[in-house]
Structures are given as C-alpha cells and as structure tokens.
Design an enzyme around this catalytic site. Structure first.
Site, PDB file in Angstrom:
ATOM      1  N   GLU A   1       0.916  -1.214   0.202  1.00 37.83           N
ATOM      2  CA  GLU A   1       0.102  -0.113   0.023  1.00 37.83           C
ATOM      3  C   GLU A   1       0.901   0.955  -0.045  1.00 37.83           C
ATOM      4  OE1 GLU A   1      -3.285  -0.255  -1.029  1.00 37.83           O
ATOM      5  OE2 GLU A   1      -3.763  -1.589   0.616  1.00 37.83           O
TER       6      GLU A   1
ATOM      7  N   GLY B   1     -16.303   4.661  -1.434  1.00 42.10           N
ATOM      8  CA  GLY B   1     -15.671   5.154   0.238  1.00 42.10           C
ATOM      9  C   GLY B   1     -15.170   3.917   0.727  1.00 42.10           C
TER      10      GLY B   1
ATOM     11  N   SER C   1     -13.693   2.506  -6.511  1.00 44.35           N
ATOM     12  CA  SER C   1     -14.921   2.867  -7.278  1.00 44.35           C
ATOM     13  C   SER C   1     -14.690   4.005  -8.329  1.00 44.35           C
ATOM     14  CB  SER C   1     -15.992   3.204  -6.557  1.00 44.35           C
ATOM     15  OG  SER C   1     -15.890   4.328  -5.855  1.00 44.35           O
TER      16      SER C   1
ATOM     17  N   ASP D   1      -4.928   1.083  -8.980  1.00 48.08           N
ATOM     18  CA  ASP D   1      -5.984   0.836  -9.108  1.00 48.08           C
ATOM     19  C   ASP D   1      -6.595   0.978 -10.399  1.00 48.08           C
ATOM     20  OD1 ASP D   1      -5.727   1.433  -6.434  1.00 48.08           O
ATOM     21  OD2 ASP D   1      -6.904   3.575  -6.236  1.00 48.08           O
TER      22      ASP D   1
ATOM     23  N   TYR E   1      -3.596  12.046   1.466  1.00 50.66           N
ATOM     24  CA  TYR E   1      -2.948  11.425   0.311  1.00 50.66           C
ATOM     25  C   TYR E   1      -1.779  12.215  -0.257  1.00 50.66           C
ATOM     26  CZ  TYR E   1      -2.322   8.121  -3.631  1.00 50.66           C
ATOM     27  OH  TYR E   1      -1.853   7.043  -4.490  1.00 50.66           O
TER      28      TYR E   1
HETATM   29  C1  GLA Z   1      -5.298   4.731  -3.479  1.00 50.99           C
HETATM   30  C2  GLA Z   1      -4.593   5.326  -4.871  1.00 50.99           C
HETATM   31  C3  GLA Z   1      -3.572   4.225  -5.179  1.00 50.99           C
HETATM   32  C4  GLA Z   1      -2.688   3.856  -4.267  1.00 50.99           C
HETATM   33  C5  GLA Z   1      -3.358   3.333  -2.875  1.00 50.99           C
HETATM   34  C6  GLA Z   1      -2.430   3.095  -1.673  1.00 50.99           C
HETATM   35  O1  GLA Z   1      -6.320   3.690  -3.728  1.00 50.99           O
HETATM   36  O2  GLA Z   1      -5.516   5.473  -5.610  1.00 50.99           O
HETATM   37  O3  GLA Z   1      -2.928   4.659  -6.373  1.00 50.99           O
HETATM   38  O4  GLA Z   1      -1.687   4.878  -3.747  1.00 50.99           O
HETATM   39  O5  GLA Z   1      -4.429   4.537  -2.394  1.00 50.99           O
HETATM   40  O6  GLA Z   1      -1.735   2.059  -1.790  1.00 50.99           O
END
Ligand code: GLA
Length: 384
Positions: A34, A121, A126, A171, A221
């Site tokens: 992650e 969420g 999504s 993702d 983030y």
């Molecule tokens: C979100 C982001 C991904 C990744 C994750 C954490 O989902 O869209 O690119 O960084 O968080 O692993």
C-alpha cells in the site's frame, strides 16, 4: 455487477429505442503493497466482482449526456471541449475525454447510463472502476486504438488533473488488467506485471467496511506523497540518479536521517519496508505459506497505522479483533486509508466467528454496523 436490464431500461427511457452497447470495469482489492505505487514500488491487487457498468452509444453530436443510477438517476450534459462540470461524477467523464484528446484522439458525443455495485468510499476504487469503464468504452466506440496501459494512465491522469488526487497507477491498472482468480504483481516503475493465481486452499478473503468515509483521504494522500518526495530529494543530492523511493535502501535512508524531517523520515521508512513485505509475501505465496503472507499483512497494518499515519480508530479496532482469532492469518486496512475497509485472510472455519465478533464489538464501541463485503477475484474492464 448490476443488472444490465436496469441499465438498458434506463437508457431507453432517456435516450430512445436504440440498442446500446455495454461495458464494465471492476473495483479492486490489494493483498499487500500500500502506498508503494507512486513510489515506483510493487503492488499485488486483483480486480473483483464488484464493478461499474455502463450502457452507452455515440450520439453524433459534440455533447455528452449522462445518467447516473448511483446518484438517484441524476442527469446532466456537457459539451466536449467546454468547461469542466461541477459534479465530480461527471468530471470523471470529462477528465477521461480531455486526457484522450490531449493524446490526439477525436472523441465524439455520446449518451450513457451507468451504475455499479462497487461500494463507494470503501477503499475499493470505485473511481478507478469508473475511469477504466469510460476509457474502455470510448476506446471501443470511437476506435481510438489506445493500449490497455495507456487507458490505465489516462484514468490515473484524470485523477491528477480533474479530481485533484495525485494517485499512483495501481487501481486503474488492476481494474483494466485484472483476471479471474489471479492477482497482478505489478512493478509500478516499469509497469511490468505478472498474473499470479490466488486461490489459497481453505482460506477466504474477507472485507469488512468500517462505514467511515475517508474525507481526509485526498488531502492527506497528497501530503504523504509530498513527504516521500522530500526524502527522495535529500538522497538525490548524493545520488542524482535516484528518482523514486523504490531506489532507496533503508541503510541509505538511515545514513541521512538527520537531514530529513522526522515525520517524512517515518513515511519513507514505511514505504521501503512495505516494499520488502510485499516481496516476502510473494515469496511465501510461491511456497503456499499463507501463514507467512498473513504475518506480512499484519505487519503492513502496523506500518500503515504507526509509521504512515493513514489508518483510523475504526480500522485499528477491526484489525485488533483479528489478532484474537487464530483463524485469521492476517488483516490490515486496504487502499488509501482514513476509513474504508479491512482486508483479512481467514481460514474458512473461522470466518463466521470473526465476522460475528467484529459486528458485535464494533456495534458496542462505535454504535454502528460495519458492512461485510463478499468478493471474488474477477476479470477486469471489458465489453459485456
Ligand atoms: C489509492 C490510490 C492508489 C494507491 C492506494 C494506496 O487507492 O488511488 O494509487 O496509492 O491508494 O496504496
């Protein structure tokens, strides 16, 4: 996946009798790895059987007409090349189209009705599912010839430029490249990937949604990403070829500890260790050693919570309960963090007990019900 008939009925109601085409793209889970993607590291996601699905056809104009079943049938339109719509859900369409246009594509107007069953969420992406679905549909409808890799990047850049989240590629990549029964071991720097079978005998993937919406997720983030870049900038002074934390070892980071802000140091250390955990988990998977995979997953949660600071009380609570159930091999928060869900690997015989225990204790402590989400690893974006 939601019922195609519902999409079709709504399409006909809004746009007339023509037979639309259907496209779908999945949300994702991530076994481990992650916040490594934007640091050029490795991830291990899989597409799941929860998806965004769309009925769509070109309309021969320069306008995009949309109906969203997820937002109570909200309808709106915008002009291609005109201003960005205020509604975020429509901005995904706008962004994908703009990103395609910037890459030289001619995208015409279209009518679309879409909806899905990817919980919003919950940290299951999504939004990436929506971007991947739009990208796959427009690529096919207008014969744009983008590769799957380009479609993933178009989705990612839609987030950067039109939504305001500087996300990595995990993702969108998982949503587009995912395959039934397999996880994608992706090198986020080179984009080389392997599809690795993931069906451990007698072990289930359990997702438990805290039902906490991650409102901090996008701002924090971007802060995490900046903290990682800060660490890289220090190392780069000594080794100019370093572009990403992926290229930095723990020893090297330690050697420059005094020059890095202590919080950023912790964030960088997490990323370097998370990448190592992913490697260890992959090696263990090859030997069918899911106890070891589970230990790495637990350690990942520790890091996400204590070092990277992206967990929350509710996520920690659900993972804490897992530790009291020996049948749970590993559990951790999944996705960006600050809410969303926990992913746990649980021996079949212990699934019911763990879920019942979480439900009971969670209700007592937080006075709300968590949501259990059943998933299977499935195919990614496609016409359906
Ligand atoms: C979100 C982001 C991904 C990744 C994750 C954490 O989902 O869209 O690119 O960084 O968080 O692993």
């Amino acid at each position: 996946m939601i019922d195609k008939q519902i999409l079709k009925d709504n399409y006909r109601k809004h746009f007339g009798a023509e037979e639309p085409r259907f496209f779908t793209a999945s949300g994702r889970i991530n076994i481990i790895g992650e916040h490594t993607d934007y640091n050029g590291g490795f991830v291990l996601p899989g597409a799941v059987d929860k998806a965004i699905t769309m009925a769509i056809l070109p309309n021969g104009t320069n306008y995009v007409n949309l109906v969203s079943l997820d937002y109570d049938g909200a309808a709106l339109f915008f002009e291609i090349g005109g201003p960005q719509p205020k509604e975020q859900w429509a901005s995904y369409f706008y962004g994908v189209i703009e990103e395609m246009r910037q890459r030289g594509a001619t995208v015409g107007g279209f009518n679309a009705v879409f909806g899905g069953d990817v919980p919003l969420g919950a940290g299951m992406s999504s939004s990436a599912a929506l971007e991947s679905c739009i990208g796959t549909a427009l690529n096919a409808l207008f014969n744009l010839g983008f590769s799957k890799e380009e479609l993933a990047k178009i989705g990612q850049m839609t987030e950067h430029h039109y939504i305001g989240v500087r996300c990595g590629i995990m993702d969108q990549f998982a949503s587009i490249f995912g395959q039934k029964g397999k996880v994608v071991r992706l090198d986020c720097r080179s984009l080389e990937y392997q599809l690795v079978p993931f069906n451990p005998k007698g072990i289930e993937i359990v997702l438990i949604d805290t039902m906490v919406k991650h409102t901090l997720a996008s701002s924090e983030y971007n802060v995490r990403r900046a903290q990682c870049e800060e660490g890289v900038a220090v190392i780069k002074k000594y080794r100019p070829e370093v572009e990403l934390l992926r290229d930095v070892t723990m020893e090297e980071l330690e050697a420059h500890r005094a020059e890095i802000d202590p919080v950023s140091f912790k964030r960088c250390a997490f990323v370097i260790n998370e990448n190592k955990r992913l490697m260890a988990a992959c090696a263990a998977m090859e030997k069918d050693d899911f106890e070891e995979v589970g230990r790495q997953i637990y350690a990942a949660h520790e890091g996400l919570s204590k070092e990277y600071g992206v967990s929350c009380e509710e996520l920690d609570f659900i993972v804490g309960i897992a530790h009291k159930h020996p049948e749970v091999l590993g559990a951790r928060m999944m996705g960006g963090g600050f809410g969303g869900c926990v992913i746990a690997l649980v021996r079949e015989e212990g699934v019911a007990d763990y879920i019942a225990d979480v439900k009971k204790q969670y209700q007592e402590k937080f006075n709300k019900d968590p949501r259990v989400i059943e998933v299977e690893i499935s195919d990614g974006a496609r016409e359906c």
